[in-house]
Structure formats: structure tokens, C-alpha cells
Design an enzyme around this catalytic site. Sequence first.
Site, mmCIF file in Angstrom:
data_model
loop_
_atom_site.group_PDB
_atom_site.id
_atom_site.type_symbol
_atom_site.label_atom_id
_atom_site.label_comp_id
_atom_site.label_asym_id
_atom_site.label_seq_id
_atom_site.Cartn_x
_atom_site.Cartn_y
_atom_site.Cartn_z
ATOM 1 N N HIS A 91 0.859 -1.191 0.000
ATOM 2 C CA HIS A 91 0.000 0.000 0.000
ATOM 3 C C HIS A 91 0.896 1.243 0.000
ATOM 4 O O HIS A 91 1.943 1.248 0.645
ATOM 5 C CB HIS A 91 -0.891 0.012 1.243
ATOM 6 C CG HIS A 91 -2.059 0.922 1.117
ATOM 7 N ND1 HIS A 91 -1.966 2.272 1.346
ATOM 8 C CD2 HIS A 91 -3.342 0.687 0.754
ATOM 9 C CE1 HIS A 91 -3.153 2.827 1.143
ATOM 10 N NE2 HIS A 91 -4.003 1.886 0.775
ATOM 11 N N ASP A 100 -7.989 -5.199 -0.049
ATOM 12 C CA ASP A 100 -8.487 -6.048 -1.138
ATOM 13 C C ASP A 100 -8.156 -7.514 -0.966
ATOM 14 O O ASP A 100 -8.644 -8.351 -1.720
ATOM 15 C CB ASP A 100 -7.885 -5.561 -2.464
ATOM 16 C CG ASP A 100 -8.443 -4.198 -2.832
ATOM 17 O OD1 ASP A 100 -7.656 -3.241 -2.919
ATOM 18 O OD2 ASP A 100 -9.669 -4.097 -2.960
#
Length: 438
Positions: free
Chosen positions: A315, A373
Amino acid sequence: MQKSTKKKADYTLTLSDNKTGKSFELPVLGGTLGPSVIDIRRLYAETGMFTYDPGFTSTGSAESAITYIDGENGVLLHRGYAIEHLAEHSNFLEVCYLLLYGELPNSEENEQFTHDVTYHSMLNEQVTYFLRGFRRDAPPMAIMIGVVGALSAFYHDNIDINDPRQRDITEHRLLAKMPTIAAMAYKYSIGQPFIYPRNDLSYAENFLHMMFAVPAEEYVISPVLVRAIDRLFILHADHEQNASTSTVRLAGSSGANPFACIAAGIASLWGPAHGGANEAVVRMLQQIGNVDQIPEFISRAKDKDDPFRLMGFGHRVYKNYDPRAIVMRKSAHEVLEELESLDEPLFKLALELERIALEDSYFIERKLFPNVDFYSGIILRAMGVPTDLFTVLFAVARTVGWLAQWDEMIADPGQKIGRPRQLYTGPAERDFVPMENR
Ligand code: SDX
């Protein structure tokens, strides 16, 4: 709307140019939480130079009071409330109210907001004919972009973005209609009739009903699935200035109508590096197949010559666990247990892949942890949602974040059109060359 509490730090940063010997004082602005910012709004005027930050890794593009992320410590706050507490104690529409208006609603406000959103969930019937123009095998995200953008042709009555009341109506409309459009895209792809929204159902119940009910029989709504989808919506609602939110802000900065701006956000979210990752995670797990194959894919993920990435990992901001991934993993376990499919191979594979990756120095050194996700696709698959609809659900949930951020920008009296500059490395001016001389 809660006003932000930007405080001006009481110091400046001195920038000295050792080529010209000049120095410049740059104000440093402090917020409520998180890094201060160097105010460079006067930089070009004073230095004749731009800053350079192509991926915006060190750039604050806006002042915002909506969402705060502490990537080092895995913290996510919406208007000051921790995502873990909202996922545990709140529901999606309540979080929508919080994001849009800055405070959790009291019972009267909650009732009014729920009513307003519920009574906007139907679509102008003409939209169904527009949607029918797509091929049955059209990617649902393509349908979402097309239909949401087309809403600006149907709902032009309240589109003066400078009128807060009209912004409010449009925000309620988009919040209400996104699940309806998403369910219609699904029904269209499987050749089943559209199921219309029902005003006696909650937001999450309505979505499941529109997705899975058929006219031929009564659809029994599972409270476990309702809770799971509502929590999944909460976890995807907003996330500071991510790629799709920045797209919505930039589109909105020109004064474009909110339907067009949200359609732009959906387009940006579609990418596999962003919202498209949940679909990519399931396809990756299916490609890995079984735990014996994990080492091969881990080494591929580390190989610079191999484009393969471990989808659902890493991320830009979180250099620790994405707090949403932790809640999502817990929710995946609950849903699979409830559906008596804890032995779901993809879930066991995901748990093992996470365990192995987090013991690998490559991922540890780069602080690559599972993100939002990684587990969401497993929950959605268990609920019977087709893989190519995963990112559509992300878009349904993120619409409130896009709208809250868009509204905050439009309501800011200092708002200007976004117009970045560049470092030009193309050819200097040169004479035109006639065709016969080329
Ligand atoms: C979302 O921004 C948001 O808030 C987004 C989001 C939201 O709610 O809006 O949180 C939702 O988009 C989550 C992210 C979903 N995407 C994925 O899961 C796709 C896989 N992840 C990567 O593509 C990547 O981690 C990004 C895009 C998420 C972040 O990329 P960055 O910040 O540009 O990091 P990078 O590419 O510079 O990577 C740093 C290093 C590199 O190695 P080195 O060059 O330093 O040797 O880490 C490596 C990368 O190669 N790396 C990975 C990796 N992610 C980063 N290596 C293998 N697998 C990965 N997934």
C-alpha cells in the site's frame, strides 16, 4: 459540517538556492494529526521553479477533515472515529451520514437520512433502456462508468453545484442509485429480469434482494450476509486522497457535474493497482491453485523482471497492517463459518499465503502487508457475487467517500481548478521540416 481545524505552525522552512545564493521562506502548516505540510503555493512565483513529485508520494493535494490515515501504525479514522469501531458498532448509512456531515447522526437525523436515501433508490425507467444497449458480456465496471455518467442526462434538475441543497439531493441520489445500478448490471449479465428496490428494506438488504431475488420465488435475506455486506461497504467507504478520490476532486475542480465526477472516480478505481485488486486477488489465488505453488509465486512477486505482483499486498500509505484487512479477515471467517464453507480452499490458501509472505524478508523489508483487497474477494465469492462484480461493489461503497471529498472541495471558498505543471524534457523549439525533406 464540521469545519477543519488547520493550525498554522509557528515556523517556516528556509529553502536556499546555492546556485543563485537566494533563500526563500516557506510557511509550514500543521493539521490536527499527522505530518505538517510545507506551503509551496508561492514557490513558482518566488523561485520560478516547480516541485517534482509524479506519484504524489510526498504531496498533500488538499486540506481535508474527513479521513485520517496513519500508515506507520495502521490507523484509519473517519471524522475521528476508528474504522474498527465503526465496523463493529455502526452501519453503512450511519457512516455515510458521518462522512458527509461530520457527525454521527442522532436517531431523528438517522431516520430522515435513511428515508431520503431510500426514496431515491429507483432509477428513471429510461435508464434501463440505456443499460440494455450494452452487450450481455460487457464488463460490469464499463456499465457502471457509462450509466453513472449518463445520470447527468436524467437528473439535471438539481445540479447547481454551488447550491448546498442541490448538492445534498444529488448526493442522496447517487448514494441511493449505485446499488440499484450495480444489481441491474449483474442481472443483465446473467439474463435475469431487473429486481426493483423496495422501500421496506435496509440499504444492505435492498442490495442483496436486487442482486439475488427472482420474480419466481420469495428471496430469504440472510442476516449474516446483510451484516457482512454492510460491514464491507463501511470498510470501503473512504480513504483520504487515494487515486480515485483524487480523480473525483480533479474532475470536480473544473465545475463538472457530480455524476460525471463520480463516473471518473469509477474509471480510476477500475485499475488493478487500485480497486481492481480485489478481483485480481481471487484470480491470483485461483492461478496459484494450492499451497505447494505458493513459493513459486512468492519468488515471482520478488523478481523485478517478472511483472507479477502479489495482489492484495502492499500500500502506498500503510507500512503496517491495513486495519481494514484485519476486520475483513475476521469477517471472512465469520461468513465462511456461517455458510459452513470454512474449508473454502481459496480462504485457506489466502491465510497460508499471508503467513508465508509475512515471514519473507522481501515483504518485511518493504513493509508489504495485506490491504483491504486481500480478503474482500473471498467474502464476496462466498456470498455468490461473481468476480467481475467485486470492484463494482467497491465503487458502490466508495461513492460516499468520493461525494464527501467532492462536497468538501466545492464548499471550500478557496477552491481553484486543479492544474499541475511538469518537468519538460522534450525537444527545444525547432524549424518545421517539409515532407520532401524528411
Ligand atoms: C487500494 O491509496 C489507497 O488508499 C488505495 C486503497 C483505497 O482504499 O482507496 O487503499 C485501495 O488500492 C489498495 C491497494 C490495492 N492494490 C494491490 O493490492 C495491487 C498490489 N499492490 C501494488 O501494486 C502496490 O503495493 C501498490 C500499488 C498498492 C502501492 O505501490 P507503491 O506505493 O507505488 O509502491 P511501489 O510500487 O513503489 O513498491 C515499493 C516496493 C517495490 O520494490 P523495490 O522497487 O523497492 O524493490 O515494493 C514492491 C515494489 O516492487 N511491491 C511489491 C508489491 N507492492 C509493492 N512487490 C510484490 N508484490 C506487491 N504487491
